[in-house]
Design an enzyme around this catalytic site. Structure first.
Site, mmCIF file in Angstrom:
data_model
loop_
_atom_site.group_PDB
_atom_site.id
_atom_site.type_symbol
_atom_site.label_atom_id
_atom_site.label_comp_id
_atom_site.label_asym_id
_atom_site.label_seq_id
_atom_site.Cartn_x
_atom_site.Cartn_y
_atom_site.Cartn_z
ATOM 1 N N ARG A 132 35.842 49.620 95.324
ATOM 2 C CA ARG A 132 36.719 49.454 96.493
ATOM 3 C C ARG A 132 36.701 48.043 97.077
ATOM 4 O O ARG A 132 37.061 47.840 98.237
ATOM 5 C CB ARG A 132 36.385 50.487 97.582
ATOM 6 C CG ARG A 132 36.546 51.929 97.115
ATOM 7 C CD ARG A 132 36.355 52.909 98.277
ATOM 8 N NE ARG A 132 36.559 54.273 97.831
ATOM 9 C CZ ARG A 132 35.586 55.062 97.390
ATOM 10 N NH1 ARG A 132 34.335 54.618 97.350
ATOM 11 N NH2 ARG A 132 35.856 56.300 97.014
ATOM 12 N N GLU A 183 57.315 26.129 88.467
ATOM 13 C CA GLU A 183 56.876 26.577 89.788
ATOM 14 C C GLU A 183 56.774 25.401 90.761
ATOM 15 O O GLU A 183 56.979 25.564 91.964
ATOM 16 C CB GLU A 183 55.534 27.297 89.685
ATOM 17 C CG GLU A 183 55.575 28.623 88.930
ATOM 18 C CD GLU A 183 56.183 29.763 89.735
ATOM 19 O OE1 GLU A 183 56.620 29.536 90.886
ATOM 20 O OE2 GLU A 183 56.236 30.903 89.202
ATOM 21 N N LYS A 191 52.445 26.418 99.686
ATOM 22 C CA LYS A 191 52.145 27.844 99.543
ATOM 23 C C LYS A 191 51.162 28.301 100.609
ATOM 24 O O LYS A 191 51.321 29.388 101.181
ATOM 25 C CB LYS A 191 51.601 28.155 98.145
ATOM 26 C CG LYS A 191 51.376 29.662 97.967
ATOM 27 C CD LYS A 191 51.411 30.108 96.543
ATOM 28 C CE LYS A 191 51.481 31.635 96.473
ATOM 29 N NZ LYS A 191 51.470 32.120 95.088
ATOM 30 N N GLU A 226 54.068 39.417 102.576
ATOM 31 C CA GLU A 226 55.457 39.256 102.148
ATOM 32 C C GLU A 226 56.405 40.183 102.896
ATOM 33 O O GLU A 226 57.235 40.892 102.307
ATOM 34 C CB GLU A 226 55.590 39.465 100.630
ATOM 35 C CG GLU A 226 56.857 38.848 100.048
ATOM 36 C CD GLU A 226 56.901 38.873 98.536
ATOM 37 O OE1 GLU A 226 57.810 39.518 97.998
ATOM 38 O OE2 GLU A 226 56.024 38.257 97.906
ATOM 39 N N HIS A 277 62.797 34.148 90.788
ATOM 40 C CA HIS A 277 61.959 35.188 90.194
ATOM 41 C C HIS A 277 62.670 36.517 89.983
ATOM 42 O O HIS A 277 62.335 37.251 89.056
ATOM 43 C CB HIS A 277 60.709 35.405 91.052
ATOM 44 C CG HIS A 277 59.687 34.308 90.903
ATOM 45 N ND1 HIS A 277 59.958 33.005 91.236
ATOM 46 C CD2 HIS A 277 58.408 34.331 90.462
ATOM 47 C CE1 HIS A 277 58.887 32.266 91.000
ATOM 48 N NE2 HIS A 277 57.939 33.036 90.532
#
Length: 366
Positions: free
Chosen positions: A120, A184, A226, A236, A247
């Site tokens: 986890r 990119e 970024k 996002e 993309h």
């Protein structure tokens, strides 16, 4: 060495950019909760750098578990991901065992996803060995594997503890992979920095020749942009979607051709051309603007024409994009060069014209 910080509400981590960083183990040691790591890499990168990194860590008392995966986008799946879990469980790795991603974007994505899942949540570190991974996929905490119906559709947002971008590792990068990474870099100029875009146009020859100063500036500026965007929108929900310029089309190309037929950056390069063409059709870009995009992407050694799938197949693949909301595809387009926007949906007639236009090539095998 240049150090950037990516700051989020719940975490903060450094992005080190420079030369000779793989041998500066003192940058890694403070981020290890216990002296045990699993170094996840692939059968191309391992012969180049695995022993070197392992030796550095073991000289400081860190036990290293090597995990060597097959190379390539075609192996970014459940079966390969499970090899990481097999190695971790077989070595009795603990929750505090740090996973180190030593490789390109595929290795980084899978290692991060494995770390998010193992017991986890285990810590992980990114050591990207490709330009594409250094400027994009290693930063920001997106982790995933592919599904036959869609790219990166199964994954998690899970941030690394450290990103170590050693520019010297790009010396062994094949020319095609270098161009894929430049795609990119171009993306950042197109979506939010017209001055950087102009710099790329003036310095493309230096980038392709691996000029150290030019490459380091390109990596730094890309990571700066970024980090700023991810700092505003980690999951996002808004502005981070702009990082997907090219993309939606690019992922459709990868799925349509079969993962690994084109490199991710190659598909994104062609996808940015389609995004520019769609922006022109909406009246946002001029023909001269689109030609500027095409010229730059071509100068980077990237494809500027996309496969002819036919409109129905294009729509089917784009329908599996993560940016689909309530059945509507959200396209990332350009209001102007250096300013990207989110556009919900496009008119069917525009798409029909786009997918039969000059930037589609019926001779590309698929």
């Amino acid at each position: 060495m240049i150090t950037l910080d990516l700051t989020l509400p719940d975490t903060r981590y450094p992005i080190h950019i420079g030369h000779g960083l793989l041998d500066q183990v003192e940058l890694i040691l403070p981020h290890l909760p216990i002296p045990q790591v699993a170094i996840v890499t692939n059968d191309v990168v391992a012969p180049l750098y695995l022993e070197r990194l392992t030796r550095q860590l073991e000289s400081h008392g860190v036990h290293c578990i090597p995990v060597i995966l097959p190379d390539g986008e075609a192996h970014k799946n459940w079966q390969t991901l499970n090899l990481i879990f097999d190695a971790l469980l077989g070595a009795n790795a603990e929750r505090k065992t740090t996973l180190i991603a030593l490789g390109g974007g595929v290795i980084g994505d899978m290692t991060g996803f494995a770390a998010a899942c193992y017991q986890r949540g285990a810590p992980f570190i990114q050591i990207p060995t490709t330009l594409l991974a250094q400027v994009d996929s290693s930063v920001g905490g997106k982790t995933a594997i592919n599904h036959p119906l869609g790219k990166n559709m199964i994954g998690a947002f899970y941030q690394p503890k450290l990103v170590l971008a050693d520019m010297d590792l790009l010396a062994t990068l094949p020319e095609r992979e270098l161009s894929a990474g430049i795609a990119e870099v171009i993306k950042y100029g197109l979506l939010g920095d017209a001055d950087f875009l102009a710099w790329l146009e003036a310095n493309m020859d230096k980038l392709r020749a691996r000029d150290p100063a030019a490459l380091q500036y390109a990596v730094r500026r890309s990571c700066e942009m970024k980090a700023e965007i991810v700092g505003q929108d980690e999951k996002e929900q808004g502005v981070r979607a702009l990082l997907n310029l090219g993309h939606t089309f690019g992922h459709a190309i990868e799925a349509g051709l079969g993962y690994g037929h084109w490199l991710h950056g190659e598909a994104v390069g062609a996808g940015m051309v389609l995004a520019a063409a769609a922006s022109q059709a909406l009246g946002w870009l001029s023909a001269e603007d689109v030609q500027r995009v095409v010229t730059l992407i071509d100068a980077a050694g990237l494809p500027v024409r996309s496969p002819d799938f036919g409109v129905d197949e294009w729509m089917r693949h784009m329908g599996h994009d993560k940016k689909v909301e309530s059945g509507v595809i959200r396209f990332i387009l350009l209001k102007q060069l250096g300013q990207a926007v989110i556009q919900p949906g496009l008119p069917p007639a525009l798409l029909d014209t786009l997918f039969s236009g000059p930037h589609i090539d019926a001779t590309i095998p698929h």
